[in-house]
Scaffold this active site. Structure first.
Site, PDB file in Angstrom:
ATOM      1  N   SER A 117       0.817  -1.211   0.000  1.00  0.00           N
ATOM      2  CA  SER A 117       0.000   0.000   0.000  1.00  0.00           C
ATOM      3  C   SER A 117       0.850   1.260   0.000  1.00  0.00           C
ATOM      4  O   SER A 117       1.887   1.336   0.674  1.00  0.00           O
ATOM      5  CB  SER A 117      -0.866  -0.012   1.257  1.00  0.00           C
ATOM      6  OG  SER A 117      -1.475   1.234   1.431  1.00  0.00           O
ATOM      7  N   TYR A 141      -2.255  -0.835  10.624  1.00  0.00           N
ATOM      8  CA  TYR A 141      -2.524  -1.451   9.310  1.00  0.00           C
ATOM      9  C   TYR A 141      -1.341  -1.212   8.358  1.00  0.00           C
ATOM     10  O   TYR A 141      -0.813  -2.158   7.760  1.00  0.00           O
ATOM     11  CB  TYR A 141      -3.825  -0.889   8.701  1.00  0.00           C
ATOM     12  CG  TYR A 141      -3.914  -1.161   7.224  1.00  0.00           C
ATOM     13  CD1 TYR A 141      -4.194  -2.451   6.759  1.00  0.00           C
ATOM     14  CD2 TYR A 141      -3.663  -0.159   6.275  1.00  0.00           C
ATOM     15  CE1 TYR A 141      -4.236  -2.721   5.395  1.00  0.00           C
ATOM     16  CE2 TYR A 141      -3.709  -0.427   4.927  1.00  0.00           C
ATOM     17  CZ  TYR A 141      -3.992  -1.703   4.479  1.00  0.00           C
ATOM     18  OH  TYR A 141      -4.016  -1.972   3.136  1.00  0.00           O
ATOM     19  N   LYS A 145       1.737  -3.805   6.445  1.00  0.00           N
ATOM     20  CA  LYS A 145       2.135  -3.875   5.032  1.00  0.00           C
ATOM     21  C   LYS A 145       3.647  -3.662   4.896  1.00  0.00           C
ATOM     22  O   LYS A 145       4.337  -4.361   4.156  1.00  0.00           O
ATOM     23  CB  LYS A 145       1.378  -2.808   4.219  1.00  0.00           C
ATOM     24  CG  LYS A 145      -0.115  -3.063   4.142  1.00  0.00           C
ATOM     25  CD  LYS A 145      -0.419  -4.163   3.152  1.00  0.00           C
ATOM     26  CE  LYS A 145      -1.546  -5.031   3.559  1.00  0.00           C
ATOM     27  NZ  LYS A 145      -1.765  -6.180   2.694  1.00  0.00           N
TER      28      LYS A 145
END
Ligand SMILES: NC(=O)c1ccc[n+]([C@@H]2O[C@H](COP(=O)([O-])OP(=O)(O)OC[C@H]3O[C@@H](n4cnc5c(N)ncnc54)[C@H](O)[C@@H]3O)[C@@H](O)[C@H]2O)c1
Length: 334
Positions: A117, A141, A145
């Site tokens: 991302s 989050y 990644k």
């Protein structure tokens, strides 16, 4: 070729599956349906279960020994939820991905395309980032990644595993043939909220943050049509070995964006043009954790994958609106 897609019942994974089918390939889906709807795997080879389930993976590869590569999309993806429940996010996105990568390597399926991302980038002057720009993931989050990129790189250097991490910018829109689109009931994605406002599901759209150092004060993003994004995965699989041979590395990171930045206000006005009338909107303060944003330098995707975006912001808006009207037929809920 056959391609394993983890998270293939999700918004992006299901669209990747359609793109693979449309280009003559066969997707094999592995998904626990923890968030993705069963309707998105209808008519496809589907294994229901967890990415960390070794026994399930062994059965899947026994039944499909000719799988060429794995596209790893499965993850939990809601940023505020990750702030509230970090353990859940590190367990699901990090621990389980680590197991998956180890198992793929041990079972002899070394090619991994990983859904990363652009939210891991730091804000840079001018907002345009290359793959070498500084990183500063600022939520649990985003950190999952970032961590999995590092894990994949380290495993690729030490084992037979090979990795391409695709850093998605901001996916919008739906499959142009309306097989899939956003499936969550209350989307947090900006375009999902614009569609919900236009269709009367929420009373107004909030422009959060109007004091960023951008041309009109609102956040800047690189909106990429989900179909373009899906096609990039097809190219990443088809050119996997060639791309890595070109650089001589066992692991590469590639930005997937349009190369253009649009502010939230620009998105709203493009949306109103496509919709045909103004929508209810209000300005509000920044949300904690939000950043001014970034847009992609997408040259590397062109050099290594021969891929660039072909669809416009308006195409994305158009298909999102169409999906908003049609999704009840596909999903059974509004
Ligand atoms: N949507 C975005 O804006 C965006 C942006 C950048 C990166 N990404 C990445 O793209 C990927 C796909 O995102 P999406 O928007 O399609 O999300 P999604 O929630 O629609 O899809 C994720 C899928 O993974 C499945 N899943 C989750 N944990 C699993 C597990 N342990 N085992 C098996 N299946 C599991 C879910 O059931 C779901 O079908 C994610 O890795 C996400 O981090 C998404």
């Amino acid at each position: 070729m056959k391609v394993l897609i983890t998270g293939g019942a999700g918004y992006i994974g299901s669209t990747v599956a359609s793109a693979l089918e449309d280009t003559g390939h066969t997707p094999i889906i592995l998904d626990s349906l923890v968030t993705g709807p069963r309707e998105f795997v209808r008519g496809r080879v589907f294994y229901e279960g967890d990415i960390a389930d070794r026994g399930l993976l062994e059965r899947l590869f026994r039944q499909h020994p000719d799988i060429y590569a794995t596209i790893h999309c499965a993850a939990l993806i809601v940023v505020p939820e990750s702030v509230e429940q970090p353990y859940l996010y590190y367990r699901e996105n990090v621990c389980k991905s680590l197991e998956l990568f180890k198992n793929l390597e041990e079972l002899g399926y070394p090619r991994v395309v990983f859904s990363s991302s652009a939210s891991i980038y730091d804000t840079v002057p001018g907002f345009r980032v290359t793959e070498d720009s500084p990183l500063k993931p600022n939520s649990p989050y985003a950190r999952t990644k970032y961590m999995m990129e590092m894990v994949l790189e380290d495993l690729a250097r030490a084992t037979r595993l090979r990795g391409i991490a695709l850093r998605y910018f901001n996916p919008i829109g739906a499959d142009p043939q309306m097989r899939s689109g956003l499936h969550v009931r209350e989307p947090s994605h900006v375009l999902g909220r614009l569609v919900d406002t236009a269709l009367g599901k929420i009373p107004y759209f909030q422009i959060t943050g109007t004091d960023y150092p951008t041309r009109d004060g609102t956040g800047i993003r690189d909106y990429i049509h989900v179909w373009d994004l899906a096609m990039a995965h097809v190219r990443a699989v088809e050119r996997f070995d060639e791309a890595l041979a070109k650089t001589g590395n066992p692991y590469e990171v590639i930005n997937l964006g349009s190369g253009h930045g649009n502010t939230v206000k620009e998105l709203v006005s493009a949306f109103e043009n496509v919709w045909g009338s103004p929508i209810n909107k209000r300005e509000a303060p920044r949300r904690p954790g939000d950043a001014a944003g970034a847009y992609a330098n997408a040259d590397k995707a062109w050099e290594l994958l021969g891929w660039k975006t072909e669809l416009s912001l308006e195409d994305g808006i158009h298909t999102a609106l169409e999906w908003g009207k049609r999704r009840k037929e596909v999903l059974g809920y509004v």
